[in-house]
Design an enzyme around this catalytic site. Structure first.
Site, short mmCIF file in Angstrom:
data_model
loop_
_atom_site.label_atom_id
_atom_site.label_comp_id
_atom_site.label_asym_id
_atom_site.label_seq_id
_atom_site.Cartn_x
_atom_site.Cartn_y
_atom_site.Cartn_z
N LYS A 1 0.88 -1.05 -0.12
CA LYS A 1 0.02 0.04 0.10
C LYS A 1 0.76 1.20 -0.08
O LYS A 1 0.53 2.43 -0.72
CB LYS A 1 -0.89 -0.02 1.24
CG LYS A 1 -2.01 -1.15 0.97
CD LYS A 1 -2.92 -1.23 2.17
CE LYS A 1 -4.37 -0.18 2.20
NZ LYS A 1 -5.21 -0.53 2.99
N ASP B 1 -9.86 4.41 1.74
CA ASP B 1 -9.97 3.91 3.13
C ASP B 1 -10.69 4.96 4.13
O ASP B 1 -11.80 4.34 4.82
CB ASP B 1 -8.71 3.60 3.69
CG ASP B 1 -8.18 2.12 3.23
OD1 ASP B 1 -8.95 1.35 2.75
OD2 ASP B 1 -6.98 1.98 3.29
N TYR C 1 -13.51 -6.04 11.97
CA TYR C 1 -14.69 -6.61 11.66
C TYR C 1 -14.99 -8.21 11.78
O TYR C 1 -15.89 -8.74 11.52
CB TYR C 1 -15.11 -6.24 10.06
CG TYR C 1 -14.10 -6.72 9.20
CD1 TYR C 1 -13.08 -5.75 8.61
CD2 TYR C 1 -14.24 -8.11 8.60
CE1 TYR C 1 -12.29 -6.26 7.78
CE2 TYR C 1 -13.26 -8.48 7.57
CZ TYR C 1 -12.26 -7.67 7.26
OH TYR C 1 -11.34 -8.16 6.20
#
Ligand code: ATR
Length: 278
Positions: free
Chosen positions: A70, A107, A224
């Site tokens: 990233k 994001d 999550y």
């Protein structure tokens, strides 16, 4: 690329087996009847530059980027959006016809859209936002909170130097707290966000006190798995409004899908179920 070519996109990273992105994009492709494909590609450091040159030639219109690329992809891109530059990382690359690379970071967008979907009347001006954690995810969350109109961010991280570094970057709107004073910090906030890895399956829970928070306080977690962390469970039990982290993953994927496949996708319960069962 010829207009009749079937659009191809995917996700690059290593390891890639656990990525939820193929299930997510696959669900949208099927739902909207789009003839296109989205594939996981295991690409290590040593092959990254070569892959980014080759993928457009293979008809790939864009890719999501995950661990460990990233940050690295920013230096290989021809153009970087402001939000990707601020965050210092990209998760969405789009290739133009000549193979030029346009890098974006969605994001923060995913974080805010999830928050707004979970609490439609969320008010960024209701008071400070307390952010736990000062890693890569925190940077995206802070940038998006400020962009959404939050006037003050209260920040605590186990390693204080990382909070100080974010304050040096984002300025006076950030107030740094010691990790041991996280409880005091949270008690002052209208919005509370966990951006640390604590609470994730296999990690220790995030141990902070949510005593004294009111039903108006909005508490969200970027973790999550599990969907309801101990942190969110406690927040729900003290009466706060809570938002789990799955929607951030779903919403961050939407801008790429729209760019590559030409359809603005919905984030709804069907998508959540499809991704959870993948
Ligand atoms: P990400 O990109 O997911 O944010 P990261 O940059 O590695 O990943 O950041 C992880 C965050 O979780 C950091 O805020 C980290 O705190 P440190 O900066 O002190 O490492 C936080 N974190 C991870 N494990 C932790 C733990 N056991 N206790 C407190 N914070 C923890």
């Amino acid at each position: 690329m010829s207009e009749h070519r079937i659009p191809l996109a995917g996700v690059i990273g290593s390891p890639i087996e656990h990525s939820k992105s193929p299930a997510l994009h696959g669900h949208w492709l099927k739902r909207y009847g789009i003839k296109g494909h989205y594939i996981p590609m295991n690409i290590g450091h040593e092959n990254l530059e070569e892959a980014l040159r080759s993928l457009p030639k293979m008809g790939i219109v864009g890719v999501n980027v995950t661990i460990p690329h990233k940050e690295t992809v920013l230096s290989l891109a021809d153009s970087v959006t402001d939000r990707a530059a601020i965050i210092g990382a990209a998760n969405t690359l789009t290739f133009n016809g000549e193979g030029k690379i346009y890098a974006d970071n969605t994001d923060g967008y995913g974080f805010i859209e999830n928050l707004k979907q979970g609490v439609p009347d969320w008010n960024p001006k209701a008071g400070p936002a307390a952010v736990l954690g000062a890693g890569g995810a925190s940077r995206a969350v802070i940038a998006s909170l400020l962009d959404a109109g939050v006037e003050r961010i209260l920040l605590a991280n186990r390693t204080k130097a990382r909070s100080e570094a974010l304050k040096a970057e984002f300025g006076a709107r950030i107030s740094v707290f010691d990790w041991v004073h996280a409880n005091t910090m949270i008690a002052e906030a209208a919005t509370v966000v966990n951006t640390t890895a604590l609470g994730m399956e296999g990690s220790a829970p995030l141990n902070v006190s949510l005593e004294g928070l009111t039903p108006e306080t909005v508490v969200t977690d970027i973790v999550y798995a599990p969907l309801e962390t101990e942190f969110l469970k406690t927040a729900r039990e003290v009466g706060c409004r809570t938002v789990d982290g799955l929607g951030m993953l779903l919403f961050q994927a939407a801008p790429g899908f729209e760019r590559w496949f030409g359809h603005r996708p919905e984030v709804d319960e069907d998508l959540r179920q499809a991704v959870l069962s993948a």
